[in-house]
Scaffold this active site. Structure first.
Site, PDB file in Angstrom:
ATOM      1  N   LYS A   1      -2.450  -6.467  -4.053  1.00 20.29           N
ATOM      2  CA  LYS A   1      -2.836  -7.940  -3.251  1.00 20.29           C
ATOM      3  C   LYS A   1      -2.569  -8.770  -3.903  1.00 20.29           C
ATOM      4  O   LYS A   1      -2.773  -9.388  -4.972  1.00 20.29           O
ATOM      5  CB  LYS A   1      -3.872  -7.506  -2.558  1.00 20.29           C
ATOM      6  CG  LYS A   1      -3.360  -8.639  -1.436  1.00 20.29           C
ATOM      7  CD  LYS A   1      -4.750  -8.181  -0.216  1.00 20.29           C
ATOM      8  CE  LYS A   1      -5.395  -9.766   0.246  1.00 20.29           C
ATOM      9  NZ  LYS A   1      -6.703  -9.002   0.533  1.00 20.29           N
TER      10      LYS A   1
ATOM     11  N   SER B   1      -8.117  -1.058   0.944  1.00 16.54           N
ATOM     12  CA  SER B   1      -9.482  -1.579   1.760  1.00 16.54           C
ATOM     13  C   SER B   1     -10.108   0.219   1.535  1.00 16.54           C
ATOM     14  O   SER B   1     -10.767   0.382   0.950  1.00 16.54           O
ATOM     15  CB  SER B   1      -8.819  -1.778   2.770  1.00 16.54           C
ATOM     16  OG  SER B   1      -9.421  -1.948   3.989  1.00 16.54           O
ATOM     17  N   HIS B   2     -10.326   0.646   3.096  1.00 15.94           N
ATOM     18  CA  HIS B   2     -11.132   1.625   3.677  1.00 15.94           C
ATOM     19  C   HIS B   2     -10.235   2.309   3.336  1.00 15.94           C
ATOM     20  O   HIS B   2     -10.979   3.829   4.044  1.00 15.94           O
ATOM     21  CB  HIS B   2     -11.185   1.207   5.399  1.00 15.94           C
ATOM     22  CG  HIS B   2     -10.009   0.664   5.586  1.00 15.94           C
ATOM     23  ND1 HIS B   2      -9.550  -0.551   5.863  1.00 15.94           N
ATOM     24  CD2 HIS B   2      -9.818   1.625   6.599  1.00 15.94           C
ATOM     25  CE1 HIS B   2      -8.727  -0.132   6.265  1.00 15.94           C
ATOM     26  NE2 HIS B   2      -8.661   0.353   6.966  1.00 15.94           N
TER      27      HIS B   2
ATOM     28  N   ASP C   1     -13.264  -1.869  -0.411  1.00 11.93           N
ATOM     29  CA  ASP C   1     -13.391  -2.517  -1.248  1.00 11.93           C
ATOM     30  C   ASP C   1     -14.298  -3.972  -0.858  1.00 11.93           C
ATOM     31  O   ASP C   1     -14.268  -4.820  -1.338  1.00 11.93           O
ATOM     32  CB  ASP C   1     -11.411  -3.676  -0.679  1.00 11.93           C
ATOM     33  CG  ASP C   1     -11.448  -3.817   0.192  1.00 11.93           C
ATOM     34  OD1 ASP C   1     -11.975  -3.125   0.994  1.00 11.93           O
ATOM     35  OD2 ASP C   1     -10.340  -4.916   0.438  1.00 11.93           O
TER      36      ASP C   1
ATOM     37  N   ARG D   1       0.835  -1.304  -0.132  1.00 11.88           N
ATOM     38  CA  ARG D   1       0.346   0.242   0.561  1.00 11.88           C
ATOM     39  C   ARG D   1       0.674   1.351   0.166  1.00 11.88           C
ATOM     40  O   ARG D   1       2.018   0.983   0.952  1.00 11.88           O
ATOM     41  CB  ARG D   1      -0.754   0.315   1.131  1.00 11.88           C
ATOM     42  CG  ARG D   1      -1.823  -0.835   1.273  1.00 11.88           C
ATOM     43  CD  ARG D   1      -3.347  -0.562   2.168  1.00 11.88           C
ATOM     44  NE  ARG D   1      -4.330  -1.683   2.013  1.00 11.88           N
ATOM     45  CZ  ARG D   1      -4.662  -2.031   2.646  1.00 11.88           C
ATOM     46  NH1 ARG D   1      -5.042  -1.213   4.333  1.00 11.88           N
ATOM     47  NH2 ARG D   1      -5.488  -2.985   3.055  1.00 11.88           N
TER      48      ARG D   1
ATOM     49  N   GLU E   1     -12.655 -10.078  13.258  1.00 11.06           N
ATOM     50  CA  GLU E   1     -11.929  -9.135  13.738  1.00 11.06           C
ATOM     51  C   GLU E   1     -12.763  -8.014  14.240  1.00 11.06           C
ATOM     52  O   GLU E   1     -13.463  -7.570  13.879  1.00 11.06           O
ATOM     53  CB  GLU E   1     -11.369  -9.030  12.253  1.00 11.06           C
ATOM     54  CG  GLU E   1     -10.135  -9.860  12.414  1.00 11.06           C
ATOM     55  CD  GLU E   1      -9.119  -9.508  11.312  1.00 11.06           C
ATOM     56  OE1 GLU E   1      -8.174  -9.327  12.101  1.00 11.06           O
ATOM     57  OE2 GLU E   1      -8.920  -8.941   9.971  1.00 11.06           O
ATOM     58  N   GLU E   2     -11.550  -7.630  15.074  1.00 11.17           N
ATOM     59  CA  GLU E   2     -12.661  -6.258  15.855  1.00 11.17           C
ATOM     60  C   GLU E   2     -12.726  -5.232  15.143  1.00 11.17           C
ATOM     61  O   GLU E   2     -13.826  -4.042  14.921  1.00 11.17           O
ATOM     62  CB  GLU E   2     -11.981  -5.956  16.774  1.00 11.17           C
ATOM     63  CG  GLU E   2     -10.479  -5.743  16.814  1.00 11.17           C
ATOM     64  CD  GLU E   2     -10.049  -4.876  16.028  1.00 11.17           C
ATOM     65  OE1 GLU E   2     -10.431  -3.179  16.373  1.00 11.17           O
ATOM     66  OE2 GLU E   2      -8.805  -4.717  15.382  1.00 11.17           O
TER      67      GLU E   2
ATOM     68  N   ASP F   1     -15.028  -5.697   2.195  1.00  8.55           N
ATOM     69  CA  ASP F   1     -14.962  -6.720   2.918  1.00  8.55           C
ATOM     70  C   ASP F   1     -15.080  -6.447   4.573  1.00  8.55           C
ATOM     71  O   ASP F   1     -15.609  -7.526   5.248  1.00  8.55           O
ATOM     72  CB  ASP F   1     -13.373  -7.383   2.848  1.00  8.55           C
ATOM     73  CG  ASP F   1     -12.476  -6.349   3.831  1.00  8.55           C
ATOM     74  OD1 ASP F   1     -12.456  -5.009   3.724  1.00  8.55           O
ATOM     75  OD2 ASP F   1     -11.069  -6.545   3.325  1.00  8.55           O
ATOM     76  N   ARG F   2     -14.957  -5.123   4.762  1.00 11.71           N
ATOM     77  CA  ARG F   2     -16.253  -4.847   5.780  1.00 11.71           C
ATOM     78  C   ARG F   2     -17.370  -4.896   6.112  1.00 11.71           C
ATOM     79  O   ARG F   2     -18.005  -4.572   5.139  1.00 11.71           O
ATOM     80  CB  ARG F   2     -15.401  -3.670   6.594  1.00 11.71           C
ATOM     81  CG  ARG F   2     -13.441  -4.160   6.841  1.00 11.71           C
ATOM     82  CD  ARG F   2     -12.928  -2.934   7.484  1.00 11.71           C
ATOM     83  NE  ARG F   2     -11.114  -2.503   7.533  1.00 11.71           N
ATOM     84  CZ  ARG F   2     -10.994  -2.615   8.274  1.00 11.71           C
ATOM     85  NH1 ARG F   2     -11.090  -1.507   8.818  1.00 11.71           N
ATOM     86  NH2 ARG F   2      -9.540  -2.576   8.654  1.00 11.71           N
TER      87      ARG F   2
ATOM     88  N   ARG G   1      -2.483   1.632  18.395  1.00  8.25           N
ATOM     89  CA  ARG G   1      -3.771   1.165  18.200  1.00  8.25           C
ATOM     90  C   ARG G   1      -3.734   0.640  19.901  1.00  8.25           C
ATOM     91  O   ARG G   1      -3.068  -0.129  20.312  1.00  8.25           O
ATOM     92  CB  ARG G   1      -4.444  -0.497  17.752  1.00  8.25           C
ATOM     93  CG  ARG G   1      -4.181   0.275  16.101  1.00  8.25           C
ATOM     94  CD  ARG G   1      -5.226  -0.392  15.065  1.00  8.25           C
ATOM     95  NE  ARG G   1      -5.277  -0.625  13.907  1.00  8.25           N
ATOM     96  CZ  ARG G   1      -5.608   0.326  12.796  1.00  8.25           C
ATOM     97  NH1 ARG G   1      -5.879   1.226  13.358  1.00  8.25           N
ATOM     98  NH2 ARG G   1      -5.283   0.889  11.898  1.00  8.25           N
TER      99      ARG G   1
ATOM    100  N   LYS H   1     -12.489 -11.071   4.681  1.00  4.86           N
ATOM    101  CA  LYS H   1     -13.826 -11.609   4.885  1.00  4.86           C
ATOM    102  C   LYS H   1     -14.805 -10.666   4.473  1.00  4.86           C
ATOM    103  O   LYS H   1     -13.930 -10.472   2.625  1.00  4.86           O
ATOM    104  CB  LYS H   1     -13.447 -10.443   6.495  1.00  4.86           C
ATOM    105  CG  LYS H   1     -13.030  -9.250   6.123  1.00  4.86           C
ATOM    106  CD  LYS H   1     -11.857  -8.483   6.863  1.00  4.86           C
ATOM    107  CE  LYS H   1     -11.191  -7.261   6.245  1.00  4.86           C
ATOM    108  NZ  LYS H   1     -10.201  -7.214   7.361  1.00  4.86           N
TER     109      LYS H   1
ATOM    110  N   ASP I   1     -16.975  -0.869   4.004  1.00  5.56           N
ATOM    111  CA  ASP I   1     -15.893  -0.203   3.064  1.00  5.56           C
ATOM    112  C   ASP I   1     -15.131  -0.064   1.389  1.00  5.56           C
ATOM    113  O   ASP I   1     -15.640  -1.114   0.744  1.00  5.56           O
ATOM    114  CB  ASP I   1     -14.339  -0.699   3.711  1.00  5.56           C
ATOM    115  CG  ASP I   1     -13.966  -2.172   3.190  1.00  5.56           C
ATOM    116  OD1 ASP I   1     -14.546  -2.653   2.700  1.00  5.56           O
ATOM    117  OD2 ASP I   1     -13.000  -2.147   3.152  1.00  5.56           O
TER     118      ASP I   1
END
Ligand code: G1P
Ligand code: ZN
Length: 542
Positions: A125, A112-113, A278, A21, A362-363, A280-281, A495, A375, A276
């Site tokens: 990826k 992603s997001h 792509d 990325r 995942e959280e 997956d979320r 985090r 996901k 999101d």
């Protein structure tokens, strides 16, 4: 004609947990994307004549890199490329296509997001034949190759028309532009009771889905509006835009604030969700309740048998280490295995392939199952709708009953973004040094039971992944976890994950930040977050 272009290595192209990325201008440097793609191909064996899947989330620079990847796949000897129309394939849809058509692997273009646009993020990826992200040994090989690569191969041909579903010949390779949605919609229809959901919606149940001007728009339009009969307009922001309309396509309470407010208002729809960049979320918000991803995993696992695809029950549940322990309680009650893995979806691959786990989460708003090896945002939304349709209760009632049965894991993640890299590394190093001295120490009413740096032993391939996050476990089951993000593109992101278990159902309606107040203070005290980062407060609280 196939051309070999000589080039210089870069050596900084370390693919992290989610591939490479960088900002778009980095990818636009001469030969940059090409070097990375060639490094992928050079790290693989046996793809001669095989199929490669290519697609992305439609962000800025997607089409350009797809054209390069197609020409390079031809020059490197692939037999066939399947590419989504318009260059579109959501990450879970790409995973499905790889599996369904027995492809050798796939190249998924996404960050992603993260935001998109001429100065925003881009990513490449590589996914392997099981449809999942490349394992570490492959990404390590790719990285090693980027350091020494001195040429790449490309077919000198015209661009392929990505907007028409048709087949083209590029040198000895066939390129087929496929409908990006059809196979995925069919898979969802095979897992869920569409008739029951249709009936629920026809009865007046109102669903809102925010595609955030990202890749799930076409998928959600087809599935939620056309196949499940939700009225037109139920899917918002459904056209994928190269810059996501200038927004941050991250379905959390900051970037999907409008949806959250809609769902908390007096005449809220019954169910709100978002996905999101792509696809997956997922974000799940019932009327009057935001369901945390950790809770969602536990609630989906506890109710999955209500969907036809999971009617036989689950083999096991897997969650990333920082994800709350809510799912553990469900696994215990069901008498099935619970696997705790490092952050990153790739760690679930072996558990899914071996049939040890059926559902994973995942959280960070990622939930999925053995139907693909990524996901899957829309999958989580549809499983929720299936459960709501069968139980005929609101999401709020389902959550309350769940907590009454299992207890509630209050949970929050505090992110400190774009922190000075040295300061962030220093904070983690200091914590590591302190680990051995913490057990037995008390901070107010909180006594440390154990402290470690999480290490994972993969039960399938026996690999060991060390240093996956600092865990401080308190007596009574409360926990603070610290780790540095592996996906940020500028500075470091710290985090901090904070969790407290509450068994008493009279105390299941507290405000989350208030319920975690003492732990939040102790998390700062132990790691000296404010002092070391110079920040008064987290950038994002979820
Ligand atoms: C983040 C999430 C992680 C997820 C990854 C890819 O990684 O925390 O759960 O798998 O994005 O979507 P991080 O930035 O924390 O390394
Ligand atoms: Zn994503």
């Amino acid at each position: 004609m196939i051309k070999t272009v000589s080039t210089n290595p870069y050596g900084d192209q370390k693919p992290g947990t989610s591939g490479l990325r960088k900002k778009v201008p980095a990818f636009q440097q001469k030969n940059y994307a090409e070097n990375f793609i060639q490094s992928i191909f050079d790290s693989l064996e046996g793809f001669e004549g095989q199929t490669l899947v290519i697609g992305g989330d439609g962000r800025y620079y997607n089409r350009e890199v797809i054209q390069k990847a197609i020409k390079m796949a031809a020059a490197n000897g692939f037999g066939r490329v399947l590419v989504g129309r318009g260059g579109i394939l959501s990450t879970p849809a790409a995973s499905n296509i790889i599996r369904k058509y027995k492809a050798f692997g796939g190249i998924v273009l996404s960050a992603s997001h993260n935001p998109g646009g001429p100065t925003e993020d881009f990513g490449i990826k590589y996914n392997v034949g099981n449809g999942g992200p490349a394992p570490e040994k492959v990404t390590d090989a790719i990285f090693a190759r980027t350091k020494v690569i001195d040429s790449y191969k490309i077919a000198e041909v015209a661009d392929v028309n990505l907007d028409l579903e048709s087949s083209h010949q590029v040198e000895n390779m066939t390129v087929t532009v496929i409908d990006p949605v059809a196979d995925y919609a069919e898979l969802m229809e095979s897992l869920f009771d569409f008739a029951a959901i249709r009936k629920l919606i026809a009865g007046g149940f109102r669903v809102v889905f925010d595609a955030m001007s990202a890749v799930t728009g076409p998928y959600a339009k087809e599935i939620i509006e056309r196949r499940l009969g939700a009225p037109k307009g139920s899917v918002m922001n459904f056209i994928p835009l190269p810059d996501f309309g200038g927004h941050h396509p991250d379905p959390n309470l900051v970037h999907a604030r409008a949806l959250y407010e809609t769902m908390m208002a007096p005449h809220a729809p019954d169910f709100g969700a978002a996905s999101d960049g792509d696809g997956d979320r997922n974000l799940i918000i019932g009327k009057g309740i935001f369901v945390t991803p950790s809770d969602s995993l536990a609630m989906l696992a506890a109710n999955a048998h209500l969907a036809p695809g999971y009617a036989k029950g689950l083999a096991g549940i897997a969650r990333s280490m920082p994800t709350s322990g809510a799912a553990d309680r469900v696994a215990e009650k069901l008498g099935i295995g619970l696997y705790e893995t490092p952050t990153g979806w790739k760690f679930f691959g072996n558990l899914l392939d071996e049939g040890l786990a059926t559902i994973c989460g995942e959280e960070s708003a990622g939930t999925g199952s053995n139907h693909v090896r990524e996901k899957d945002g829309l999958w989580a939304v549809l499983l929720w709708l299936n459960i709501l349709a069968v139980r005929k209760e609101s999401a709020l009632d389902i959550a309350r009953k769940h907590w009454a049965t299992y207890g509630r894991n209050y949970y929050s993640r505090h992110d400190y973004e774009e922190v000075d890299t040295d300061a962030a590394n220093g904070l983690i190093a200091a914590l590591r040094d302190k680990l051995a001295s913490l057990p037995g120490k008390s901070f107010g009413a909180l006594a440390v039971a154990n402290a470690d740096d999480f290490s994972y032993n993969d039960p399938v391939d026996k690999s060991v992944s060390k240093n996956q996050g600092i865990r401080i476990l308190f007596k009574g089951g409360s926990r603070v976890v610290y780790r540095l993000s592996g996906t940020g593109t500028s500075g470091a992101t710290l985090r901090v994950y904070i969790e407290r278990f509450e068994a008493d159902s009279a105390r299941h309606d507290l405000d989350t930040q208030a319920a975690l107040g003492d732990l939040i203070a102790v998390a700062d005290e132990i790691a000296e977050i404010k002092k070391r980062t110079g920040r008064d407060a987290p950038s994002v609280i979820t």
